[in-house]
Design an enzyme around this catalytic site. Structure first.
Site, PDB file in Angstrom:
ATOM      1  N   TRP A  73       0.899  -1.148   0.000  1.00 57.17           N
ATOM      2  CA  TRP A  73       0.000   0.000   0.000  1.00 57.17           C
ATOM      3  C   TRP A  73       0.942   1.203   0.000  1.00 57.17           C
ATOM      4  O   TRP A  73       1.638   1.455   0.978  1.00 57.17           O
ATOM      5  CB  TRP A  73      -0.875  -0.004   1.255  1.00 57.17           C
ATOM      6  CG  TRP A  73      -1.915   1.063   1.276  1.00 57.17           C
ATOM      7  CD1 TRP A  73      -3.183   0.985   0.790  1.00 57.17           C
ATOM      8  CD2 TRP A  73      -1.788   2.374   1.851  1.00 57.17           C
ATOM      9  NE1 TRP A  73      -3.850   2.162   1.013  1.00 57.17           N
ATOM     10  CE2 TRP A  73      -3.021   3.036   1.654  1.00 57.17           C
ATOM     11  CE3 TRP A  73      -0.767   3.065   2.502  1.00 57.17           C
ATOM     12  CZ2 TRP A  73      -3.258   4.340   2.086  1.00 57.17           C
ATOM     13  CZ3 TRP A  73      -1.000   4.361   2.922  1.00 57.17           C
ATOM     14  CH2 TRP A  73      -2.236   4.984   2.720  1.00 57.17           C
ATOM     15  N   GLU A 492     -16.938   3.829   0.879  1.00 59.27           N
ATOM     16  CA  GLU A 492     -15.684   3.074   0.753  1.00 59.27           C
ATOM     17  C   GLU A 492     -15.750   1.969  -0.295  1.00 59.27           C
ATOM     18  O   GLU A 492     -14.768   1.706  -0.951  1.00 59.27           O
ATOM     19  CB  GLU A 492     -15.115   2.587   2.095  1.00 59.27           C
ATOM     20  CG  GLU A 492     -15.998   1.896   3.026  1.00 59.27           C
ATOM     21  CD  GLU A 492     -15.353   1.497   4.365  1.00 59.27           C
ATOM     22  OE1 GLU A 492     -14.167   1.720   4.611  1.00 59.27           O
ATOM     23  OE2 GLU A 492     -16.104   0.923   5.173  1.00 59.27           O
ATOM     24  N   HIS A 508     -29.684  22.613   8.044  1.00 63.23           N
ATOM     25  CA  HIS A 508     -28.611  23.616   8.082  1.00 63.23           C
ATOM     26  C   HIS A 508     -27.605  23.416   6.958  1.00 63.23           C
ATOM     27  O   HIS A 508     -26.451  23.801   7.090  1.00 63.23           O
ATOM     28  CB  HIS A 508     -27.922  23.570   9.451  1.00 63.23           C
ATOM     29  CG  HIS A 508     -28.861  23.820  10.572  1.00 63.23           C
ATOM     30  ND1 HIS A 508     -29.401  25.062  10.817  1.00 63.23           N
ATOM     31  CD2 HIS A 508     -29.404  22.978  11.482  1.00 63.23           C
ATOM     32  CE1 HIS A 508     -30.227  24.968  11.862  1.00 63.23           C
ATOM     33  NE2 HIS A 508     -30.241  23.714  12.273  1.00 63.23           N
ATOM     34  N   LYS A 607      -6.936  -2.532   4.972  1.00 55.08           N
ATOM     35  CA  LYS A 607      -7.661  -2.890   6.185  1.00 55.08           C
ATOM     36  C   LYS A 607      -6.920  -2.476   7.443  1.00 55.08           C
ATOM     37  O   LYS A 607      -7.528  -2.106   8.436  1.00 55.08           O
ATOM     38  CB  LYS A 607      -7.912  -4.399   6.210  1.00 55.08           C
ATOM     39  CG  LYS A 607      -8.783  -4.804   7.372  1.00 55.08           C
ATOM     40  CD  LYS A 607      -9.793  -5.828   6.999  1.00 55.08           C
ATOM     41  CE  LYS A 607     -10.840  -6.000   8.073  1.00 55.08           C
ATOM     42  NZ  LYS A 607     -11.879  -4.963   7.998  1.00 55.08           N
TER      43      LYS A 607
HETATM   44  C1  G6P Z   1      -9.078   1.320   7.884  1.00 57.52           C
HETATM   45  C2  G6P Z   1     -10.117   0.306   7.466  1.00 57.52           C
HETATM   46  C3  G6P Z   1     -11.439   0.601   8.175  1.00 57.52           C
HETATM   47  C4  G6P Z   1     -11.228   0.633   9.680  1.00 57.52           C
HETATM   48  C5  G6P Z   1     -10.137   1.631  10.074  1.00 57.52           C
HETATM   49  C6  G6P Z   1      -9.754   1.492  11.538  1.00 57.52           C
HETATM   50  O1  G6P Z   1      -9.403   2.564   7.383  1.00 57.52           O
HETATM   51  O2  G6P Z   1     -10.294   0.330   6.076  1.00 57.52           O
HETATM   52  O3  G6P Z   1     -12.379  -0.406   7.863  1.00 57.52           O
HETATM   53  O4  G6P Z   1     -12.428   0.987  10.306  1.00 57.52           O
HETATM   54  O5  G6P Z   1      -8.946   1.375   9.307  1.00 57.52           O
HETATM   55  O6  G6P Z   1      -9.198   0.227  11.735  1.00 57.52           O
HETATM   56  P1  G6P Z   1      -9.151  -0.544  13.092  1.00 57.52           P
HETATM   57  O7  G6P Z   1      -8.476  -1.835  12.753  1.00 57.52           O
HETATM   58  O8  G6P Z   1      -8.339   0.284  14.046  1.00 57.52           O
HETATM   59  O9  G6P Z   1     -10.543  -0.737  13.571  1.00 57.52           O
END
Ligand code: G6P
Length: 612
Positions: A73, A492, A508, A607
């Protein structure tokens, strides 16, 4: 955010690494690569998903039983073949994969260029591999000592694995702020960002801690030392994870499987923590620290993404049921504004992965200031689980679809149980209500099953609005954070611009956007705001907006008003987001599929976000 997998043993390394990369693809999927030791180093790197790498690899001889792989990534440098990992030092001896960011890479790069190193990519990782090689050559160090020396000179986050082609029996890994797990098999070892590539071969693992370096010698043992070169002893953990949990199990997508697992996962999150017959709720981590919770001035929740939406719901839950002030913070903002935290605060981190870099950083700050830190985490053994003073696992099982679904509802289960546990202890809720809530909680899995039966109807609604460019999600009270989460799910995975708003705030601003092309998804299940939400529906209809209302079963009045109504079972209001989440997840899922989007791996997302 980038997945790493490495193998050293007596089996062919490439198939193991390839399969591992596929399992880790949820962590990043803009490019992928492998280096296999087969006398020389054969490295293949490809822009795109692991499948592209697999296609390209057919033309190479990848026989060898030591190798490293990476799925990326992008942070430094655009996603292309050259910036993909592994990166090779300019001497051609070392090859390295990295997850994280080397913040001082620019200064290091300049110095290395002056010393004659030649760079092919724009990455910080290529700087690191050259730095290690430079120290190895100049100071005549072993690979592990060169890694250690280099890591004392870098600022930033890393999980790395590196090998030297002239030293074919050694694999070295290290971590700081990005995860790295050692898998211990029979005369074979694995290193990976999580246990998913390892579990097929062994359930024995060791999680590296920050600033630790592991040296693995083929057919021998492994040794962990810290950055100060002191030997570290770790207990080997046995994982209770089954391979089937990492497969799609007949569903088209992991996301769909995870949505449909919720009757089970919600039940799992409650298991052993609630008993309706005997009338008790007990959440281990909280119970052990009850006096800190009872005497807390505030509860501060830190989280990102979907977990942040759960935290918003926690604010309603804890303030209502336990009468304790709650603050909800974006983990990324919290630490940069010099927050006031005292020893009488409890700081709770919500995180599916347990690896989110901003959430980890916020927790470290909270620890420094003496607050009790509590982790509400899905992934067992993850960094947040290990860093916090105490906590609760949500037990949702592996969540692989990038968009969080079952972890969200399981987080809400734990938060509801905790708020009830505390409220009951404090006496801020009466016995009758406490019992009613327990019964309502226990009946959730059956109610979720009923909602899942609406899948075809929801799919039809999805087909009606799939071509929209925008969507608005509205809710009041507990349904406001649920609306935010509904909007996040849609944007998303379907790339439709969607916003969540408190229903009353529509007047608003967002009301200006409403016309006959705008779907407005209104969560209208809460009895306390029934009349007000009815007025909001009228306001949308008056402007020709398309109303999709999530309503309580049997609410004929709202059903008539809405263009489309999704009827869900009634529950106690604090638990309502647990039910309204399900149709919103299905709606987003079907829209995304109909738009041809990559549901499980949406563009640009990952993720597990292990960079700040
Ligand atoms: C990324 C994922 C989200 C997730 C967020 C927080 O942006 O794509 O789906 O909610 O991270 O991740 P965590 O593992 O801390 O819940």
């Amino acid at each position: 955010m980038c997945g790493i997998v490495a193998y050293i043993g007596n089996k062919p390394a490439y198939p193991i690494i390839l399969e591992g990369l596929k399992r880790l693809e949820y962590r990043g999927y803009d490019s992928a690569g492998v280096s296999i030791l087969n006398g020389n180093i054969t490295t293949i790197k490809k822009k795109g998903k692991v499948a592209e790498l697999e296609k390209a690899a057919t033309e190479y001889d990848l026989n060898g039983n030591l190798g490293i792989g990476h799925t990326r990534w992008a942070t430094h440098g655009r996603p292309d073949d050259i910036n993909a990992h592994p990166h090779i030092s300019s001497s051609g001896r070392l090859t390295l994969v990295h997850n994280g960011i080397i913040e001082n890479y620019a200064v290091l790069k300049e110095a290395l260029i002056d010393l004659g190193h030649d760079f092919k990519s724009e990455t910080d990782t290529e700087v690191l591999v050259n730095l290690i090689d430079e120290l190895r050559i100049k100071k005549e160090l072993s690979l592990e000592d060169a890694v250690r020396d280099a890591l004392t000179r870098v600022i930033g986050a890393y999980a790395i694995v590196v090998f030297d082609k002239e030293n074919p029996n050694v694999l070295v890994g290290a971590r700081k702020s990005s995860p790295l797990v050692i898998g211990i098999g029979d005369n074979e070892y694995f290193l990976a960002s999580d246990a998913s590539p390892i579990i097929k071969f062994t359930n024995k693992v060791v999680y590296l801690d920050d600033e630790e370096i592991v040296t693995i010698r083929r057919n021998e043992n492994f040794e962990i030392r810290n950055i100060k070169n002191q030997v570290q002893n770790h207990k080997i953990k046995e994982l209770d994870l089954k391979l089937e949990e990492l497969e799609k199990g007949g569903y088209d997508h992991f996301m769909l499987k995870e949505i449909f697992q919720q009757p089970v996962t919600i039940g799992e999150s409650m298991r052993g923590r609630i008993n309706a017959d005997e009338g008790w709720v007990s959440v281990g981590g909280m119970q052990e620290n009850m006096s800190r919770f009872l005497n807390a001035d505030r509860l501060i929740f830190v989280a990102c993404g979907t977990s942040w939406h759960s935290a918003l719901i926690a604010e309603y839950l804890f303030e209502e049921l336990a009468r304790v002030p709650v603050e909800v913070e974006y983990a990324s903002e919290f630490r940069y504004r010099n927050p006031i935290i005292s020893e009488k605060d409890v700081v709770l981190a919500l995180s599916q992965s347990g690896e989110t870099a901003d959430t980890l950083a916020a927790l470290r700050l909270a620890k420094e200031k003496g607050a009790l830190t509590y982790g509400i985490v899905n992934v067992i053994g993850s960094s947040i689980a290990r860093l916090t003073d105490c906590g609760s696992y949500i037990h949702a099982g592996p969540e692989i679809g990038v968009a969080s679904t079952k972890a969200f509802t399981s987080q809400l289960v734990i938060l509801s149980l905790m708020a009830l546990n505390l409220g009951h202890r404090k006496g801020t809720i009466n016995e009758g209500y406490f019992r009613k809530m327990i019964i309502a909680l226990e009946s959730l899995p059956k109610k979720v099953e009923r909602i899942l039966k609406l899948n075809d109807k929801i799919k039809y609604i999805a087909s009606e609005i799939k071509n929209s460019q925008h969507a608005l999600y509205l809710g009041r009270g507990y349904s406001f954070p649920a609306a935010l989460e509904g909007a996040l799910k849609l944007k998303e995975i379907s790339y439709i611009h969607a916003e969540g708003y408190p229903a009353a705030e529509m007047k608003h601003g967002p009301i200006a956007l409403i016309d006959e092309h705008m779907p407005v998804i209104i969560i209208a299940t809460n009895e306390s705001a029934r009349e007000k939400i009815e007025s909001n529906i009228q306001e949308v209809k008056a402007r020709k907006g398309i109303v999709i209302a999530i309503i309580t079963e049997g609410d004929e009045e709202l059903k008539k008003m809405a263009n489309y109504a999704i009827e869900i079972p009634e529950t106690e209001e604090p638990l309502s987001p647990l039910l309204s989440a399900i149709p919103l997840q299905l709606l987003s899922y079907h829209i995304a599929v109909m738009r041809g989007c990559d549901v499980d791996q949406p563009r640009n997302l990952a993720k597990s976000v292990t960079v700040e």
